[in-house]
Design an enzyme around this catalytic site. Structure first.
Site, mmCIF file in Angstrom:
data_model
loop_
_atom_site.group_PDB
_atom_site.id
_atom_site.type_symbol
_atom_site.label_atom_id
_atom_site.label_comp_id
_atom_site.label_asym_id
_atom_site.label_seq_id
_atom_site.Cartn_x
_atom_site.Cartn_y
_atom_site.Cartn_z
ATOM 1 N N ASP A 1 0.639 -1.382 0.005
ATOM 2 C CA ASP A 1 0.126 0.148 0.353
ATOM 3 C C ASP A 1 1.236 1.051 0.120
ATOM 4 O O ASP A 1 1.863 1.086 0.522
ATOM 5 C CB ASP A 1 -1.229 0.486 1.658
ATOM 6 C CG ASP A 1 -2.190 1.033 1.274
ATOM 7 O OD1 ASP A 1 -1.745 1.925 0.516
ATOM 8 O OD2 ASP A 1 -3.181 -0.151 0.953
ATOM 9 N N ALA B 1 -1.348 5.159 -8.707
ATOM 10 C CA ALA B 1 -1.695 4.599 -7.386
ATOM 11 C C ALA B 1 -3.388 5.473 -7.116
ATOM 12 O O ALA B 1 -2.496 6.787 -6.923
ATOM 13 C CB ALA B 1 -1.415 4.486 -6.583
ATOM 14 N N TYR C 1 -12.162 14.027 -5.567
ATOM 15 C CA TYR C 1 -11.427 12.981 -6.319
ATOM 16 C C TYR C 1 -10.910 13.776 -7.224
ATOM 17 O O TYR C 1 -9.605 14.380 -7.259
ATOM 18 C CB TYR C 1 -12.409 11.841 -7.387
ATOM 19 C CG TYR C 1 -10.964 11.551 -8.060
ATOM 20 C CD1 TYR C 1 -10.469 10.633 -8.294
ATOM 21 C CD2 TYR C 1 -11.320 11.472 -9.973
ATOM 22 C CE1 TYR C 1 -9.917 9.961 -9.093
ATOM 23 C CE2 TYR C 1 -10.560 11.770 -10.978
ATOM 24 C CZ TYR C 1 -10.183 10.518 -10.558
ATOM 25 O OH TYR C 1 -9.285 9.847 -11.917
ATOM 26 N N LYS D 1 -7.181 15.570 -6.736
ATOM 27 C CA LYS D 1 -6.464 15.629 -7.840
ATOM 28 C C LYS D 1 -5.411 16.790 -8.138
ATOM 29 O O LYS D 1 -4.239 17.329 -8.396
ATOM 30 C CB LYS D 1 -7.457 15.130 -10.299
ATOM 31 C CG LYS D 1 -7.221 13.128 -9.403
ATOM 32 C CD LYS D 1 -6.046 13.103 -9.736
ATOM 33 C CE LYS D 1 -6.519 11.454 -10.161
ATOM 34 N NZ LYS D 1 -5.147 10.217 -10.072
ATOM 35 N N ILE E 1 -30.121 3.155 -22.786
ATOM 36 C CA ILE E 1 -29.872 5.046 -22.493
ATOM 37 C C ILE E 1 -30.300 5.279 -21.134
ATOM 38 O O ILE E 1 -32.037 4.809 -21.700
ATOM 39 C CB ILE E 1 -29.704 5.032 -24.168
ATOM 40 C CG1 ILE E 1 -28.950 4.673 -25.229
ATOM 41 C CG2 ILE E 1 -29.602 6.702 -23.517
ATOM 42 C CD1 ILE E 1 -28.137 5.071 -26.029
ATOM 43 N N GLU F 1 -35.462 6.556 -18.487
ATOM 44 C CA GLU F 1 -35.654 8.043 -17.428
ATOM 45 C C GLU F 1 -34.265 8.678 -17.175
ATOM 46 O O GLU F 1 -33.860 7.198 -16.806
ATOM 47 C CB GLU F 1 -36.778 8.237 -16.955
ATOM 48 C CG GLU F 1 -37.417 9.742 -15.976
ATOM 49 C CD GLU F 1 -38.175 9.946 -15.241
ATOM 50 O OE1 GLU F 1 -37.859 10.050 -14.202
ATOM 51 O OE2 GLU F 1 -39.306 9.103 -15.913
HETATM 52 N N1 LIG Z 1 -9.280 5.273 -16.041
HETATM 53 C C1 LIG Z 1 -9.859 6.782 -16.177
HETATM 54 O O1 LIG Z 1 -10.844 7.250 -16.945
HETATM 55 C C2 LIG Z 1 -9.368 7.883 -15.918
HETATM 56 C C3 LIG Z 1 -9.202 9.157 -15.925
HETATM 57 C C4 LIG Z 1 -8.265 9.813 -15.572
HETATM 58 C C5 LIG Z 1 -7.448 9.625 -14.387
HETATM 59 N N2 LIG Z 1 -7.196 8.569 -14.066
HETATM 60 C C6 LIG Z 1 -6.073 8.591 -13.468
HETATM 61 O O2 LIG Z 1 -5.406 7.433 -13.916
HETATM 62 C C7 LIG Z 1 -4.984 6.478 -12.819
HETATM 63 C C8 LIG Z 1 -4.420 5.285 -12.747
HETATM 64 O O3 LIG Z 1 -5.968 5.076 -13.260
HETATM 65 P P1 LIG Z 1 -6.828 3.593 -13.982
HETATM 66 O O4 LIG Z 1 -7.687 3.988 -14.722
HETATM 67 O O5 LIG Z 1 -5.337 3.029 -14.121
HETATM 68 O O6 LIG Z 1 -7.311 3.199 -12.501
HETATM 69 P P2 LIG Z 1 -7.239 1.784 -11.749
HETATM 70 O O7 LIG Z 1 -8.214 1.594 -10.600
HETATM 71 O O8 LIG Z 1 -6.693 0.653 -12.358
HETATM 72 O O9 LIG Z 1 -5.093 1.881 -11.563
HETATM 73 C C9 LIG Z 1 -4.997 2.571 -9.796
HETATM 74 C C10 LIG Z 1 -4.469 1.397 -9.610
HETATM 75 O O10 LIG Z 1 -4.371 1.730 -8.035
HETATM 76 C C11 LIG Z 1 -3.852 0.694 -6.929
HETATM 77 N N3 LIG Z 1 -4.086 1.430 -5.998
HETATM 78 C C12 LIG Z 1 -4.827 1.658 -5.398
HETATM 79 N N4 LIG Z 1 -4.979 2.757 -3.888
HETATM 80 C C13 LIG Z 1 -3.753 2.141 -3.375
HETATM 81 C C14 LIG Z 1 -2.985 1.923 -2.212
HETATM 82 N N5 LIG Z 1 -3.030 2.334 -1.324
HETATM 83 N N6 LIG Z 1 -1.314 1.555 -2.479
HETATM 84 C C15 LIG Z 1 -1.212 0.981 -3.514
HETATM 85 N N7 LIG Z 1 -2.107 0.730 -4.599
HETATM 86 C C16 LIG Z 1 -2.934 1.068 -4.401
HETATM 87 C C17 LIG Z 1 -5.200 0.141 -7.782
HETATM 88 O O11 LIG Z 1 -4.715 -1.808 -7.739
HETATM 89 C C18 LIG Z 1 -4.725 -0.254 -8.908
HETATM 90 O O12 LIG Z 1 -4.517 -0.850 -9.443
HETATM 91 C C19 LIG Z 1 -5.403 6.893 -11.633
HETATM 92 O O13 LIG Z 1 -4.696 7.499 -10.935
HETATM 93 C C20 LIG Z 1 -6.817 7.882 -11.768
HETATM 94 O O14 LIG Z 1 -7.220 8.620 -11.070
HETATM 95 C C21 LIG Z 1 -8.132 7.606 -14.380
#
Ligand SMILES: NC(=O)c1ccc[n+]([C@@H]2O[C@H](COP(=O)([O-])OP(=O)(O)OC[C@H]3O[C@@H](n4cnc5c(N)ncnc54)[C@H](O)[C@@H]3O)[C@@H](O)[C@H]2O)c1
Length: 320
Positions: free
Chosen positions: A60, A81, A148, A152, A208, A272
């Site tokens: 973690d 993460a 969130y 960010k 939808i 809806e």
């Molecule tokens: N998928 C999207 O559309 C999207 C859009 C904007 C931003 N993001 C950002 O991109 C990044 C990757 O997103 P993703 O879609 O691959 O999501 P994801 O959930 O698949 O990847 C995040 C990873 O972080 C790990 N994780 C979470 N909490 C943790 C912790 N406390 N310790 C260790 N590992 C931990 C999870 O197990 C996961 O493998 C993230 O920061 C997300 O916020 C994603």
């Protein structure tokens, strides 16, 4: 990047696993992945988990001692993460610990261990409902209403202040709606594709909710991984970049394309709207990423949805 040591948080996740694949082509000496597998998986890492360059640490990011072990000696860090938007809303305290506190600890450790550059995964969520379409990075973040998005934005500002105060180099990437093989199958915004794929598989009418006019900017995951590598390679620091496909796609259009790539003649049924979505439009302006990172998305929605469909049906061992 050759012979560099790279540390990536969340590297077992959807986007992170593609970033690792992309990085391997540059022959780094070592890639350390720290992931607690709360959402990521060994399956996502199948293509590289046995590569001797890879060291996977199951743990973690809230474990500071472990985090420091991973950061020590790293040249570059990708911080991916995070908790999903819904998880942050359901458990803001967890959101605080993972998205804010641990990002702070990571910034401190990057400074202590003289990391050369951090690539921070931010999000288009920082804009809320943007002021302009296409949305440039200069749009203000005051319309974001989510924990969130706020977290960010704080992460971006944290790295910005650490650059200003201590000279820590970083780039933040604001991803739009990322989709593709290995994608999340429960997320609020992405699950719709998966639900519709289930309908196509079962020959049932796809639903939808609302009039289907909500738009998103769908960017394929391999393009997002390329943007990450470009952000590391480019001589740029202290900047945030949009990463989208620069195409505005309504839910109705999305379904139409998904049906088309699967040769399906199913007709949608409208219901809806069952929730209020304060963000009714998304469309990225990628001009800055094009100019500074030489990044341009290369995968069309049609290609991407085809690849996603193949993966999803293959995963379920279902032939349609
Ligand atoms: N998928 C999207 O559309 C999207 C859009 C904007 C931003 N993001 C950002 O991109 C990044 C990757 O997103 P993703 O879609 O691959 O999501 P994801 O959930 O698949 O990847 C995040 C990873 O972080 C790990 N994780 C979470 N909490 C943790 C912790 N406390 N310790 C260790 N590992 C931990 C999870 O197990 C996961 O493998 C993230 O920061 C997300 O916020 C994603």
């Amino acid at each position: 990047m050759e012979n560099a040591k790279i540390f990536i948080t969340g590297g077992a996740g959807f986007i992170g696993s593609y970033v690792v694949e992309e990085l391997l082509a540059y022959k780094p000496a070592r890639i350390i992945i720290l992931d607690n597998l709360i959402r990521g998986s060994l399956e996502n890492m199948q293509a590289f988990i046995n590569n001797p360059v890879i060291e996977f640490v199951e743990g973690d990011i809230r474990d500071r001692e472990l985090l420091e072990k991973c950061v020590a000696g790293a040249d570059y860090v990708f911080h991916m993460a995070a908790l999903r938007i819904n998880s942050c809303a359901a458990n803001p305290r967890d959101g605080f610990e993972v998205m804010l506190q641990s990002t702070f600890e990571l910034a401190e450790l990057c400074l202590k261990h003289k990391v050369k550059k951090v690539i921070y995964s931010s999000s288009a969520s920082v804009y809320g409902l943007a002021q302009h379409f296409p949305t440039p990075e200069t749009d203000n973040p005051y319309d974001n209403q989510t924990f969130y998005g706020g977290a960010k934005l704080w992460g971006e500002q944290l790295f910005r202040s650490y650059k200003f105060m201590f000279g820590l180099d970083y780039v933040a990437l604001r991803y739009f709606n990322v989709y593709g093989a290995r994608m999340d199958t429960d997320g609020k915004y992405t699950e719709v594709m998966i639900k519709w794929l289930d309908c196509i598989r079962d020959g049932k009418a796809p639903l939808i909710y609302g009039d289907g006019s909500t738009t998103m900017d769908f960017v394929y995951v391999r393009d997002v991984a390329k943007a990450n590598v470009a952000a590391l390679l480019a001589e740029v620091t202290d900047e945030a970049f949009n990463v989208g496909n620069c195409e505005e796609t309504s839910l109705k259009q999305l379904l139409h394309t998904l049906l088309k790539v699967n040769n399906s003649t199913l007709a949608p049924e409208y219901r809806e709207a069952n929730s209020v979505n304060p963000v009714s439009r998304r469309l990225a302006d990628n001009t800055k990423a094009k100019n500074f990172l030489a990044f341009q998305p290369s995968i069309s929605l049609e290609e991407g949805l085809y690849e996603l469909s193949q993966w999803y049906f293959e995963k379920q061992k279902i032939k349609i």
